[in-house]
Scaffold this active site. Sequence first.
Site, PDB file in Angstrom:
ATOM      1  N   VAL A  48       6.180   8.494   7.875  1.00  0.00           N
ATOM      2  CA  VAL A  48       5.423   9.680   7.467  1.00  0.00           C
ATOM      3  C   VAL A  48       4.040   9.572   8.095  1.00  0.00           C
ATOM      4  O   VAL A  48       3.380   8.542   7.980  1.00  0.00           O
ATOM      5  CB  VAL A  48       5.312   9.777   5.926  1.00  0.00           C
ATOM      6  CG1 VAL A  48       4.398  10.928   5.524  1.00  0.00           C
ATOM      7  CG2 VAL A  48       6.691   9.951   5.303  1.00  0.00           C
ATOM      8  N   GLY A 100      -0.699   6.812   7.695  1.00  0.00           N
ATOM      9  CA  GLY A 100       0.744   6.900   7.899  1.00  0.00           C
ATOM     10  C   GLY A 100       1.428   5.800   7.112  1.00  0.00           C
ATOM     11  O   GLY A 100       0.765   4.888   6.594  1.00  0.00           O
ATOM     12  N   LYS A 101       2.696   5.866   6.968  1.00  0.00           N
ATOM     13  CA  LYS A 101       3.457   4.796   6.305  1.00  0.00           C
ATOM     14  C   LYS A 101       4.924   5.017   6.617  1.00  0.00           C
ATOM     15  O   LYS A 101       5.344   6.146   6.874  1.00  0.00           O
ATOM     16  CB  LYS A 101       3.258   4.869   4.793  1.00  0.00           C
ATOM     17  CG  LYS A 101       3.529   3.576   4.074  1.00  0.00           C
ATOM     18  CD  LYS A 101       2.292   2.705   4.043  1.00  0.00           C
ATOM     19  CE  LYS A 101       2.460   1.465   3.222  1.00  0.00           C
ATOM     20  NZ  LYS A 101       1.178   0.800   2.974  1.00  0.00           N
ATOM     21  N   GLY A 102       5.698   3.961   6.582  1.00  0.00           N
ATOM     22  CA  GLY A 102       7.125   4.140   6.844  1.00  0.00           C
ATOM     23  C   GLY A 102       7.876   2.885   6.517  1.00  0.00           C
ATOM     24  O   GLY A 102       7.335   1.940   5.934  1.00  0.00           O
TER      25      GLY A 102
END
Length: 510
Positions: free
Chosen positions: A131, A176-178
């Site tokens: 994301v 962001g992150k994922g």
Amino acid sequence: MKPEPTSKTHSIYTEAMEVFHRAADLIGLDHRVRLELEEPDYEHIFYVTTQLEDRLVPLADSEAATYSNLAPSSILEKNMIVPLYDGKLILRPGALRGAGVVHIEGGVIRLGPKLFRIEKGTTEQFKAYRVQHNQARGPYKGGVRYHHGVSLDLFKILAAEMTWKTSIANVPFGGGKGGIKIDPRLYSREELEAITLRYMYRLKQLVGPNLDIPAPDVGTNGEVMAWMFRQYSDGERERHALRGVVTGKDVQIGGSEGRVKATGQGLAYCVEDWFAEKGIPLKGARFILQGFGNVGSNAAEILSGMGAKLIAVNDADGTIYDPKGIDVAQLTQWVYNNPENVKKSVGGYPMGQVISKKDFWELEADFAVPAALGNEIDASIAEKMKVKMIAEGANHPTEPAADAVLEARKIEVIPDVIANAGGVTVSYYEWIQNKRMEHWTEAEVNGRLERAIKVNYALIRDIAANRVTRTGDRDSTSFLVGRKISSRQAAMVLALKRIEAHYRLEGFSQ
Ligand code: NAD
């Protein structure tokens, strides 16, 4: 074009964004900026597949009688068999062909006293995410989480929190992150390498040192970052100079000194200043800790080095308590340098009493450090906690309902967005060093980190106290909202004012 905010229905995401909306209301955030920040820029969801290795699966007791006469086998090369968290064993290719005595009956083998069924490796599919929340202040930045409990909503929360955190840390990144929906403890190192390479294969068009920069988070580490870098640069000669595509790398391949400890170190700087402001000595202060992973174990080591006393630790597989104080170095040995401790848990540590997780949260101490997962402190736990302060090492450990309880009970919070911002701050130093092809000493890194964390934490305390401060390194005037607010609100005000400035001064591209 960015979509209109989609669902306003209640979810863990909308709940987590309440603190954003309250701060936006408080400062009269520009409506368009609010819409830009309300939903992520991009939500990438995809699948990665891999071929798993063969496994030895413990045989159910009900089946064991059938094989009572099966002679034991001995596999001489011990590294051909790797124990996993769930009791299964990885069976390396050729393990049964090497030197040793092997008896197999109906696909069953006996090793020592135990019977196992040989299970052929299958192909498996995993759901993967990245994301990208906002890049007004710079490239998207945020961790990669390997955990069975992840979801799109969770990554949306964590990506948004990275946008706030990078702004609060005043580093030139967005959020962001994922990660992958997987329990990494159930897979071999080689399987995780293959899964990571596949993940990065799908991601490599979407990330880059000037675009989106992943880092370690729960269930990943510097080794995973090395695999990601290899996949990013594989066959692309110029990309070898782009080490800043991931941070949290080993120092031997472009990582920064101090990065492994940075999150715990930043937390310790905040705790040190909280105590200093209250005029209470940190030396001798008692604390409880949840999570003994990267953040928890390093925070514990640094805080105990400052004289604080760790009295209890809870992790995914156990809880230990010693009112006289736990020796952090010994506990680290037990968890990390102990081949018997397959779960890498504090559970079973011989020098502490075993207590329940419920009793853990109700222990009397000066402060608590939640450094495991999100939403661990709910309203009912908050009602019963007997600490003066909570320093949030984990992301989002406190549920919004618990926040209200803590405020009413006058338990102070050092919010996650500053308490664990040490990691992203040193990630920024790693990224600069990579760009400049430099290598800084640990003392230089920690000196910069201490100044950065302490000045931004002081600004948050100024905003919370509605206090004008103008010193050589900070000026709180433009951030105050005209009344006292909670430290979590104050941190969000600082984040939003800094982000809003970008939209105000740079405008919007059409
Ligand atoms: P890690 O995987 O190294 O450790 C996680 C720890 O949490 C382990 O001790 C595990 O046993 C424990 N845990 C997991 N589930 C639990 C449960 N249900 N109850 C109790 N304990 C449980 O992860 P980490 O890198 O130390 O990250 C911990 C937290 O800090 C996460 O919220 C992460 O997002 C946040 N964080 C990490 C960094 C970083 O630099 N690693 C930076 C900022 C924030």
